[in-house]
Write an enzyme that holds these catalytic residues in place. Sequence first.
Site, PDB file in Angstrom:
ATOM      1  N   GLY A  49     -16.144 -12.850  24.108  1.00 13.02           N
ATOM      2  CA  GLY A  49     -15.556 -12.035  22.134  1.00 13.02           C
ATOM      3  C   GLY A  49     -17.066 -12.817  21.242  1.00 13.02           C
ATOM      4  N   GLU A 103     -12.709 -19.291  18.812  1.00 21.39           N
ATOM      5  CA  GLU A 103     -12.505 -18.293  18.842  1.00 21.39           C
ATOM      6  C   GLU A 103     -12.620 -16.994  18.326  1.00 21.39           C
ATOM      7  OE1 GLU A 103     -11.301 -16.448  21.296  1.00 21.39           O
ATOM      8  OE2 GLU A 103      -8.782 -17.103  22.052  1.00 21.39           O
ATOM      9  N   ASP A 104     -13.187 -15.957  18.465  1.00 24.25           N
ATOM     10  CA  ASP A 104     -13.293 -14.625  17.930  1.00 24.25           C
ATOM     11  C   ASP A 104     -12.019 -14.166  17.164  1.00 24.25           C
ATOM     12  OD1 ASP A 104     -11.478 -13.600  20.551  1.00 24.25           O
ATOM     13  OD2 ASP A 104     -13.401 -11.842  20.825  1.00 24.25           O
ATOM     14  N   ASP A 107      -4.744 -13.092  18.704  1.00 25.29           N
ATOM     15  CA  ASP A 107      -3.989 -12.084  18.349  1.00 25.29           C
ATOM     16  C   ASP A 107      -2.859 -12.403  18.945  1.00 25.29           C
ATOM     17  OD1 ASP A 107      -2.817  -9.420  18.964  1.00 25.29           O
ATOM     18  OD2 ASP A 107      -3.628  -8.759  20.661  1.00 25.29           O
ATOM     19  N   LYS A 135      -4.939 -12.125  13.577  1.00 22.65           N
ATOM     20  CA  LYS A 135      -4.367 -11.029  12.925  1.00 22.65           C
ATOM     21  C   LYS A 135      -2.577 -11.522  13.144  1.00 22.65           C
ATOM     22  CE  LYS A 135      -6.493  -7.312  16.318  1.00 22.65           C
ATOM     23  NZ  LYS A 135      -5.863  -6.822  17.314  1.00 22.65           N
ATOM     24  N   PHE A 156      -6.109  -2.002  16.480  1.00 24.75           N
ATOM     25  CA  PHE A 156      -7.672  -2.440  17.716  1.00 24.75           C
ATOM     26  C   PHE A 156      -9.312  -2.196  16.857  1.00 24.75           C
ATOM     27  CE2 PHE A 156     -10.010  -2.152  21.093  1.00 24.75           C
ATOM     28  CZ  PHE A 156     -10.198  -2.986  21.738  1.00 24.75           C
ATOM     29  N   ASP A 163     -14.949  -6.005  22.192  1.00 25.01           N
ATOM     30  CA  ASP A 163     -15.227  -4.928  22.937  1.00 25.01           C
ATOM     31  C   ASP A 163     -13.887  -3.699  23.106  1.00 25.01           C
ATOM     32  OD1 ASP A 163     -13.846  -7.056  24.403  1.00 25.01           O
ATOM     33  OD2 ASP A 163     -14.017  -5.835  26.028  1.00 25.01           O
ATOM     34  N   ARG A 169     -19.375  -3.822  21.594  1.00 28.71           N
ATOM     35  CA  ARG A 169     -20.177  -5.964  21.493  1.00 28.71           C
ATOM     36  C   ARG A 169     -21.175  -5.959  20.777  1.00 28.71           C
ATOM     37  NH1 ARG A 169     -16.410  -8.999  24.685  1.00 28.71           N
ATOM     38  NH2 ARG A 169     -15.673  -8.262  26.321  1.00 28.71           N
TER      39      ARG A 169
HETATM   40  P1  IMP Z   1      -4.636 -13.377  22.185  1.00 33.05           P
HETATM   41  O1  IMP Z   1      -4.423 -13.635  24.069  1.00 33.05           O
HETATM   42  O2  IMP Z   1      -3.351 -11.756  22.264  1.00 33.05           O
HETATM   43  O3  IMP Z   1      -4.402 -13.942  20.985  1.00 33.05           O
HETATM   44  O4  IMP Z   1      -5.752 -12.296  22.637  1.00 33.05           O
HETATM   45  C1  IMP Z   1      -6.873 -12.894  22.211  1.00 33.05           C
HETATM   46  C2  IMP Z   1      -8.192 -12.252  23.134  1.00 33.05           C
HETATM   47  O5  IMP Z   1      -7.936 -10.592  23.123  1.00 33.05           O
HETATM   48  C3  IMP Z   1      -8.893 -12.498  21.982  1.00 33.05           C
HETATM   49  O6  IMP Z   1     -10.212 -13.477  22.438  1.00 33.05           O
HETATM   50  C4  IMP Z   1     -10.107 -11.059  22.681  1.00 33.05           C
HETATM   51  O7  IMP Z   1     -11.264 -11.367  23.435  1.00 33.05           O
HETATM   52  C5  IMP Z   1      -9.138  -9.582  22.742  1.00 33.05           C
HETATM   53  N1  IMP Z   1      -8.905  -9.237  21.410  1.00 33.05           N
HETATM   54  C6  IMP Z   1      -7.290  -9.504  21.142  1.00 33.05           C
HETATM   55  N2  IMP Z   1      -7.780  -8.596  19.628  1.00 33.05           N
HETATM   56  C7  IMP Z   1      -7.912  -8.190  19.670  1.00 33.05           C
HETATM   57  C8  IMP Z   1      -8.941  -6.415  19.509  1.00 33.05           C
HETATM   58  O8  IMP Z   1      -8.460  -6.248  18.652  1.00 33.05           O
HETATM   59  N3  IMP Z   1      -9.967  -5.902  19.933  1.00 33.05           N
HETATM   60  C9  IMP Z   1     -10.986  -6.401  21.392  1.00 33.05           C
HETATM   61  N4  IMP Z   1     -10.495  -7.519  21.566  1.00 33.05           N
HETATM   62  C10 IMP Z   1      -9.227  -7.923  21.456  1.00 33.05           C
HETATM   63 MG    MG Z   2     -11.701 -13.490  23.498  1.00 28.87          MG
END
Ligand code: IMP
Ligand code: MG
Length: 179
Positions: A49, A103-104, A107, A135, A156, A163, A169
């Site tokens: 991402g 990081e993109d 979440d 978020k 989302f 993606d 992407r």
């Molecule tokens: P986490 O581990 O829940 O913090 O998620 C992190 C990863 O999940 C990010 O680096 C993204 O690649 C993916 N991600 C989280 N939220 C979204 C979203 O809204 N759309 C697409 N990918 C997401």
């Molecule tokens: Mg990611």
Amino acid sequence: MKQVKLKDKEFGVSIPSEKIQEAITKMAEKINKDYAGHDVPLFISILNGSFMFTADLFKQIDFTCEVTFLKLTSYKGTASTGAVRQLIGVNESIEGRDVIVLEDIVDTGITLEQILGQLKSFEPASVKVASLLFKPEAYQKDLNIDYIGMEIPNDFIVGYGLDYDGLGRNLADIYTLIS
Ligand code: IMP
Ligand code: MG
């Protein structure tokens, strides 16, 4: 509103590319200030991402630095699976280095926790985190995120490297799931 259909889902533009670029420029200015004079910091970009964010931010970094890439995944469809797998490791030396994780989006924070845990064992001099998106409502951890481009609602999104099952992407803007 500009809309796009990916597989079975409709998405509408929520963050236009100019806003994304503005946030990145501001972040680059802060990072440039904070790391001026540091000895060759290492950026670690979390794939897939973060590739667009990394490219755009990296062009605006004005100190001598390196970049490398780590590949992890925790999403299937539009929900985090909670299980993070590390797929590609880092070959660069991390010991004693100033590391900036790119990081993109953060979440739940599960991915970030995993990354920071793994990085610690390589004994870097310092680790900071720069995330284009955050978020707050979804965040389950209390790890510090040093640089945040934008806070967004718990919806989302796709585009600008992010993606939906591998799709979207390539979009320059960020889109939010409508239905
Ligand atoms: P986490 O581990 O829940 O913090 O998620 C992190 C990863 O999940 C990010 O680096 C993204 O690649 C993916 N991600 C989280 N939220 C979204 C979203 O809204 N759309 C697409 N990918 C997401
Ligand atoms: Mg990611």
